[in-house]
Design a protein around this motif. Sequence first.
Motif, PDB file in Angstrom:
ATOM      1  N   GLY A  59       0.881  -1.122   0.047  1.00 37.84           N
ATOM      2  CA  GLY A  59       0.048  -0.043   0.055  1.00 37.84           C
ATOM      3  C   GLY A  59       0.767   1.238  -0.019  1.00 37.84           C
ATOM      4  O   GLY A  59       0.228   2.285  -0.184  1.00 37.84           O
ATOM      5  N   PHE A  60       2.151   1.067   0.114  1.00 34.70           N
ATOM      6  CA  PHE A  60       3.234   2.087   0.136  1.00 34.70           C
ATOM      7  C   PHE A  60       4.109   2.006  -0.940  1.00 34.70           C
ATOM      8  O   PHE A  60       4.426   0.765  -1.129  1.00 34.70           O
ATOM      9  CB  PHE A  60       3.728   2.519   1.524  1.00 34.70           C
ATOM     10  N   ARG A  61       4.653   3.149  -1.432  1.00 33.34           N
ATOM     11  CA  ARG A  61       5.846   3.084  -2.295  1.00 33.34           C
ATOM     12  C   ARG A  61       7.171   3.431  -1.563  1.00 33.34           C
ATOM     13  O   ARG A  61       7.287   4.490  -0.818  1.00 33.34           O
ATOM     14  CB  ARG A  61       5.722   3.887  -3.259  1.00 33.34           C
ATOM     15  N   HIS A  62       7.871   2.348  -1.157  1.00 36.16           N
ATOM     16  CA  HIS A  62       9.059   2.442  -0.237  1.00 36.16           C
ATOM     17  C   HIS A  62      10.327   2.642  -0.753  1.00 36.16           C
ATOM     18  O   HIS A  62      10.947   1.801  -1.976  1.00 36.16           O
ATOM     19  CB  HIS A  62       9.461   1.100   0.610  1.00 36.16           C
ATOM     20  N   ILE A  63      10.965   3.669  -0.462  1.00 35.03           N
ATOM     21  CA  ILE A  63      12.244   4.213  -1.107  1.00 35.03           C
ATOM     22  C   ILE A  63      12.981   4.418   0.118  1.00 35.03           C
ATOM     23  O   ILE A  63      13.268   5.092   0.938  1.00 35.03           O
ATOM     24  CB  ILE A  63      12.321   5.847  -1.688  1.00 35.03           C
ATOM     25  N   THR A  64      14.190   3.291  -0.170  1.00 36.18           N
ATOM     26  CA  THR A  64      15.356   3.089   0.854  1.00 36.18           C
ATOM     27  C   THR A  64      16.717   3.522   0.121  1.00 36.18           C
ATOM     28  O   THR A  64      16.887   3.189  -1.069  1.00 36.18           O
ATOM     29  CB  THR A  64      15.380   1.838   1.679  1.00 36.18           C
ATOM     30  N   LEU A 102       6.414  10.909   2.437  1.00 34.53           N
ATOM     31  CA  LEU A 102       6.233  10.794   3.732  1.00 34.53           C
ATOM     32  C   LEU A 102       7.601  10.309   4.361  1.00 34.53           C
ATOM     33  O   LEU A 102       8.146   9.441   3.713  1.00 34.53           O
ATOM     34  CB  LEU A 102       5.174   9.767   4.423  1.00 34.53           C
ATOM     35  N   LEU A 103       8.117  11.044   5.227  1.00 38.12           N
ATOM     36  CA  LEU A 103       9.571  10.595   5.863  1.00 38.12           C
ATOM     37  C   LEU A 103       9.507   9.842   7.026  1.00 38.12           C
ATOM     38  O   LEU A 103       8.868  10.285   7.878  1.00 38.12           O
ATOM     39  CB  LEU A 103      10.282  12.037   5.774  1.00 38.12           C
ATOM     40  N   VAL A 104      10.349   8.951   7.031  1.00 40.74           N
ATOM     41  CA  VAL A 104      10.667   8.066   8.091  1.00 40.74           C
ATOM     42  C   VAL A 104      11.961   7.885   8.566  1.00 40.74           C
ATOM     43  O   VAL A 104      12.875   7.666   7.911  1.00 40.74           O
ATOM     44  CB  VAL A 104       9.948   6.595   8.177  1.00 40.74           C
ATOM     45  N   ALA A 256       4.971  -0.950  15.677  1.00 41.58           N
ATOM     46  CA  ALA A 256       4.633   0.321  16.168  1.00 41.58           C
ATOM     47  C   ALA A 256       5.037   1.485  15.274  1.00 41.58           C
ATOM     48  O   ALA A 256       4.459   2.487  15.179  1.00 41.58           O
ATOM     49  CB  ALA A 256       5.177   0.614  17.408  1.00 41.58           C
ATOM     50  N   ILE A 257       6.083   1.286  14.402  1.00 43.36           N
ATOM     51  CA  ILE A 257       6.488   2.152  13.614  1.00 43.36           C
ATOM     52  C   ILE A 257       5.705   2.300  12.373  1.00 43.36           C
ATOM     53  O   ILE A 257       5.123   3.362  11.993  1.00 43.36           O
ATOM     54  CB  ILE A 257       8.135   2.022  13.129  1.00 43.36           C
ATOM     55  N   ALA A 258       5.253   1.276  11.901  1.00 43.53           N
ATOM     56  CA  ALA A 258       4.391   1.242  10.833  1.00 43.53           C
ATOM     57  C   ALA A 258       2.932   1.700  11.072  1.00 43.53           C
ATOM     58  O   ALA A 258       2.401   2.315  10.330  1.00 43.53           O
ATOM     59  CB  ALA A 258       4.215  -0.520  10.328  1.00 43.53           C
ATOM     60  N   GLU A 259       2.487   1.548  12.469  1.00 42.11           N
ATOM     61  CA  GLU A 259       1.157   2.288  12.689  1.00 42.11           C
ATOM     62  C   GLU A 259       1.263   3.622  12.663  1.00 42.11           C
ATOM     63  O   GLU A 259       0.404   4.119  12.421  1.00 42.11           O
ATOM     64  CB  GLU A 259       0.832   1.713  14.089  1.00 42.11           C
ATOM     65  N   SER A 260       2.485   4.043  13.297  1.00 43.26           N
ATOM     66  CA  SER A 260       2.627   5.556  13.227  1.00 43.26           C
ATOM     67  C   SER A 260       2.609   6.066  11.878  1.00 43.26           C
ATOM     68  O   SER A 260       2.036   7.020  11.490  1.00 43.26           O
ATOM     69  CB  SER A 260       3.738   6.238  13.765  1.00 43.26           C
ATOM     70  N   VAL A 261       3.368   5.369  10.767  1.00 40.56           N
ATOM     71  CA  VAL A 261       3.486   5.790   9.427  1.00 40.56           C
ATOM     72  C   VAL A 261       1.745   5.667   8.883  1.00 40.56           C
ATOM     73  O   VAL A 261       1.501   6.656   8.045  1.00 40.56           O
ATOM     74  CB  VAL A 261       4.244   4.755   8.679  1.00 40.56           C
ATOM     75  N   ARG A 262       1.270   4.723   9.149  1.00 43.32           N
ATOM     76  CA  ARG A 262      -0.236   4.788   8.675  1.00 43.32           C
ATOM     77  C   ARG A 262      -1.089   5.852   9.268  1.00 43.32           C
ATOM     78  O   ARG A 262      -1.940   6.490   8.661  1.00 43.32           O
ATOM     79  CB  ARG A 262      -1.110   3.519   9.031  1.00 43.32           C
ATOM     80  N   GLU A 263      -0.659   6.263  10.615  1.00 39.35           N
ATOM     81  CA  GLU A 263      -1.551   7.369  10.899  1.00 39.35           C
ATOM     82  C   GLU A 263      -1.185   8.816  10.360  1.00 39.35           C
ATOM     83  O   GLU A 263      -2.192   9.461  10.193  1.00 39.35           O
ATOM     84  CB  GLU A 263      -1.198   7.528  12.505  1.00 39.35           C
ATOM     85  N   ALA A 265      -0.167   8.994   7.432  1.00 40.46           N
ATOM     86  CA  ALA A 265      -0.614   9.040   6.157  1.00 40.46           C
ATOM     87  C   ALA A 265      -2.073   9.306   5.949  1.00 40.46           C
ATOM     88  O   ALA A 265      -2.654  10.029   4.928  1.00 40.46           O
ATOM     89  CB  ALA A 265      -0.452   7.407   5.137  1.00 40.46           C
ATOM     90  N   ALA A 266      -2.909   8.990   6.749  1.00 36.56           N
ATOM     91  CA  ALA A 266      -4.281   9.028   7.112  1.00 36.56           C
ATOM     92  C   ALA A 266      -4.637  10.540   7.330  1.00 36.56           C
ATOM     93  O   ALA A 266      -5.488  11.150   6.802  1.00 36.56           O
ATOM     94  CB  ALA A 266      -4.796   8.307   8.145  1.00 36.56           C
ATOM     95  N   LEU A 267      -3.627  11.143   8.051  1.00 38.57           N
ATOM     96  CA  LEU A 267      -3.750  12.613   8.398  1.00 38.57           C
ATOM     97  C   LEU A 267      -3.452  13.389   7.396  1.00 38.57           C
ATOM     98  O   LEU A 267      -4.297  14.362   7.143  1.00 38.57           O
ATOM     99  CB  LEU A 267      -2.927  12.910   9.450  1.00 38.57           C
ATOM    100  N   ASP A 268      -2.475  13.013   6.583  1.00 40.04           N
ATOM    101  CA  ASP A 268      -2.326  13.703   5.195  1.00 40.04           C
ATOM    102  C   ASP A 268      -3.589  13.765   4.193  1.00 40.04           C
ATOM    103  O   ASP A 268      -3.987  14.594   3.546  1.00 40.04           O
ATOM    104  CB  ASP A 268      -1.115  13.268   4.726  1.00 40.04           C
ATOM    105  N   ARG A 269      -4.168  12.274   4.071  1.00 40.25           N
ATOM    106  CA  ARG A 269      -5.188  12.249   3.221  1.00 40.25           C
ATOM    107  C   ARG A 269      -6.456  13.123   3.519  1.00 40.25           C
ATOM    108  O   ARG A 269      -7.128  13.641   2.787  1.00 40.25           O
ATOM    109  CB  ARG A 269      -5.547  10.777   3.216  1.00 40.25           C
ATOM    110  N   LYS A 270      -6.655  13.336   4.988  1.00 43.03           N
ATOM    111  CA  LYS A 270      -7.826  13.867   5.378  1.00 43.03           C
ATOM    112  C   LYS A 270      -7.532  15.579   5.396  1.00 43.03           C
ATOM    113  O   LYS A 270      -8.434  16.183   4.830  1.00 43.03           O
ATOM    114  CB  LYS A 270      -7.695  13.708   6.812  1.00 43.03           C
ATOM    115  N   ALA A 271      -6.315  15.829   5.405  1.00 39.38           N
ATOM    116  CA  ALA A 271      -6.142  17.293   5.166  1.00 39.38           C
ATOM    117  C   ALA A 271      -6.292  17.763   3.756  1.00 39.38           C
ATOM    118  O   ALA A 271      -6.458  19.011   3.475  1.00 39.38           O
ATOM    119  CB  ALA A 271      -4.651  17.716   5.596  1.00 39.38           C
ATOM    120  N   ARG A 272      -5.974  16.794   3.033  1.00 36.82           N
ATOM    121  CA  ARG A 272      -6.226  16.997   1.487  1.00 36.82           C
ATOM    122  C   ARG A 272      -7.435  16.899   0.800  1.00 36.82           C
ATOM    123  O   ARG A 272      -7.670  17.314   0.064  1.00 36.82           O
ATOM    124  CB  ARG A 272      -5.270  16.397   0.646  1.00 36.82           C
TER     125      ARG A 272
END
Length: 272
Positions: A59-64, A102-104, A256-263, A265-272
């Motif tokens: 569900g995410f595009r991961h760039i490392t 989104l930066l991690v 826990a890290i992944a859950e914060s990423v999802r949160e 991402a959801a906040l960004d979607r909601k703001a847009r």
Amino acid sequence: MTNDSTSSTSSTWTGMVPVDDTALAVTDTGGPGIPVIYCNGQFATQGYWRRVVAELGTGFRHITFDERARGKKSKTSADYSFEAAVRDVDAVLAARGVERALLVGWSYGAVVAAHWADRNPDRAMGAVLVDGAFPHDWLDDAMEVRIRKMFRQMSWFMVPLRLTGITPRMSADQQADSNIELGKISRAAELGPVLDRTTVPTRYVVASGTSLGSKGDEQEVIRASLDGVTARNPNIKVGAKVTSNHGAILKKDFRAIAESVREVAALDRKAR
């Protein structure tokens, strides 16, 4: 310009991204998901993120990527400064054609992510800062001596491991300089305003216990500086306080890290 292994945006791409006098090894899973760019610990490699990447899934595009002189493939450089690390984020995103991400970031990478998000509020979807970017004056003259001594003492085993990619192709002095610079930019007067200006949703995932080179409760005292940050800026919250220590958090608390990423991402979607 990039040196492609594969170039499709819908399949995993690996290659080298040139920047300044060097080139960075980059992996991009591609696909239509939300782009997430991962900023490593100071001397870590992109492989450290594998559990977080797997947990978040397609569900995410991961760039490392591996920073300068880190990992097996990234090239050495004449510049290992913090500003170079921030420029490298720009270079990787530009090379992969990503405008917003989104930066991690973990540890040193959390400070890089915080600065990039502050400087690019229209391009940052948000940030997840993993046990780093705490505004605290932990560096003094005695600490500088400890840091230089520690890296000199570790050089006997770090140098032979360079070929494996586990340790950076940097001298003990270069590593110490980088760590000391981190202490300077982490001071409350330096990092505090960066965090206070942050306008994008930001979540901290905070470890417990010690980190490399710390003694006693030093690390918990540093982490306590986050209380003032969250009190001043409603965009910044603690997503989780976990039991693993600084070095083990990506391995043991990736969920826990992944859950914060999802949160975020959801906040960004909601703001847009």
